[in-house]
Design an enzyme around this catalytic site. Structure first.
Site, PDB file in Angstrom:
ATOM      1  N   ASN A  25       0.834  -1.215   0.000  1.00  0.00           N
ATOM      2  CA  ASN A  25       0.000   0.000   0.000  1.00  0.00           C
ATOM      3  C   ASN A  25       0.863   1.257   0.000  1.00  0.00           C
ATOM      4  OD1 ASN A  25      -3.068  -0.463   0.156  1.00  0.00           O
ATOM      5  ND2 ASN A  25      -2.219  -2.058   1.484  1.00  0.00           N
TER       6      ASN A  25
ATOM      7  N   MET B 137       0.416  -2.214  12.241  1.00  0.00           N
ATOM      8  CA  MET B 137      -0.421  -3.095  13.043  1.00  0.00           C
ATOM      9  C   MET B 137      -0.482  -2.724  14.526  1.00  0.00           C
ATOM     10  SD  MET B 137      -1.220  -4.672  10.432  1.00  0.00           S
ATOM     11  CE  MET B 137      -2.112  -6.186  10.693  1.00  0.00           C
TER      12      MET B 137
ATOM     13  N   HIS C 192      -8.158  -0.821   5.788  1.00  0.00           N
ATOM     14  CA  HIS C 192      -8.537  -2.096   6.399  1.00  0.00           C
ATOM     15  C   HIS C 192      -9.085  -3.021   5.303  1.00  0.00           C
ATOM     16  CE1 HIS C 192      -9.702  -4.872   9.494  1.00  0.00           C
ATOM     17  NE2 HIS C 192     -10.875  -4.994   8.895  1.00  0.00           N
TER      18      HIS C 192
HETATM   19  C1  GRF Z   1      -3.203  -4.832   3.976  1.00  0.00           C
HETATM   20  O1  GRF Z   1      -4.078  -5.889   3.695  1.00  0.00           O
HETATM   21  C2  GRF Z   1      -3.884  -3.776   4.817  1.00  0.00           C
HETATM   22  O2  GRF Z   1      -5.235  -3.626   4.521  1.00  0.00           O
HETATM   23  C3  GRF Z   1      -3.735  -4.329   6.202  1.00  0.00           C
HETATM   24  O3  GRF Z   1      -2.457  -4.901   6.225  1.00  0.00           O
HETATM   25  C4  GRF Z   1      -2.080  -5.278   4.894  1.00  0.00           C
HETATM   26  C5  GRF Z   1      -0.793  -4.581   4.601  1.00  0.00           C
HETATM   27  O4  GRF Z   1      -0.268  -4.912   3.350  1.00  0.00           O
HETATM   28  N1  GRF Z   1      -3.957  -3.297   7.192  1.00  0.00           N
HETATM   29  P1  GRF Z   1       0.932  -4.077   2.752  1.00  0.00           P
HETATM   30  O5  GRF Z   1       2.020  -4.062   3.835  1.00  0.00           O
HETATM   31  O6  GRF Z   1       0.448  -2.698   2.426  1.00  0.00           O
HETATM   32  O7  GRF Z   1       1.374  -4.841   1.551  1.00  0.00           O
END
Ligand code: GRF
Length: 205
Positions: A15, A91, A110
């Site tokens: 992300n 997290m 989320h």
């Molecule tokens: C994603 O699924 C996000 O929604 C959740 O944790 C995951 C993180 O993925 N909170 P990344 O580290 O962005 O690849």
């Protein structure tokens, strides 16, 4: 002048990558000024390095409490003066130490349609519950776990998914799109929060 974005990430940072791409491709008017992680081995840190973005690691074990951890993040952010803080797979719970100075300027993604399946493993929760449609939610962060006002959501039909992993895989590109779109909008206008409702006004004042 574009917005100053700080990103907090604990893991692979896909992300976070969607924000980097959005900036490079001219969708997002701004720059990532710092990447902060609680995990020294998070792949997000490597992505930051590859893109010349400063990094900071703040391990929870060096903090006496959740509040102290948030205070350290606030101190680390201070000199970067971010307009927006993005939790991109971060997290941990955000406390008043950060929430108060950055009210309505911290967003989270989320991987489920909130208020369904908050907390850890939203995709697995949705798969095990047997819902036919899930998706993702970008929301403002408040003191709860995935409870803040909703900015954007995308629905994903998960009827063909045979495992929780398949649900993760199917939802992820929608997360990237939603994340990039919300950050782009933030960079070009403003979100007004009225109770639980979020309204968008184009154009930065
Ligand atoms: C994603 O699924 C996000 O929604 C959740 O944790 C995951 C993180 O993925 N909170 P990344 O580290 O962005 O690849």
């Amino acid at each position: 002048m574009g917005i100053r974005i700080a990103v907090l990430a604990s893991g692979r940072g896909s992300n976070f990558q969607s924000i980097i791409d959005g900036i490079k491709e001219g969708d997002i008017d701004g720059e990532v000024v710092v990447l902060i992680s609680d995990k020294p081995d998070a792949y997000a840190i490597e992505r930051a390095r590859q893109n010349g973005i400063p990094t900071r690691v703040i391990p929870p074990k060096e903090c006496a409490s959740r509040e102290e951890m948030n205070l350290k993040i606030r101190e680390a952010l201070g000199s970067y003066s971010p307009d927006l803080i993005v939790l991109a797979g971060y997290m941990r719970i955000i406390t008043d130490e950060l929430l108060i100075p950055y009210l309505h300027r911290i967003i989270n993604i989320h991987p489920a349609l909130l208020p369904s399946f908050p907390g850890l493993d939203g995709q697995k929760q949705a798969f095990e519950y047997g819902v036919k449609v899930s998706g993702c939610t970008v929301h403002f962060v408040d003191g709860g776990c995935d409870t803040g006002p909703i900015i954007e959501q995308a629905c994903v039909d998960i009827r063909d998914c045979k495992s929780a992993d398949e649900v993760c895989e199917k939802i992820l590109p929608f997360e990237h799109k939603a994340m990039r779109s919300v950050v782009a909008k933030f960079s070009r206008g403003r979100f007004v929060v009225e109770g639980r409702k979020v309204r968008y006004e184009d154009g930065r004042k």
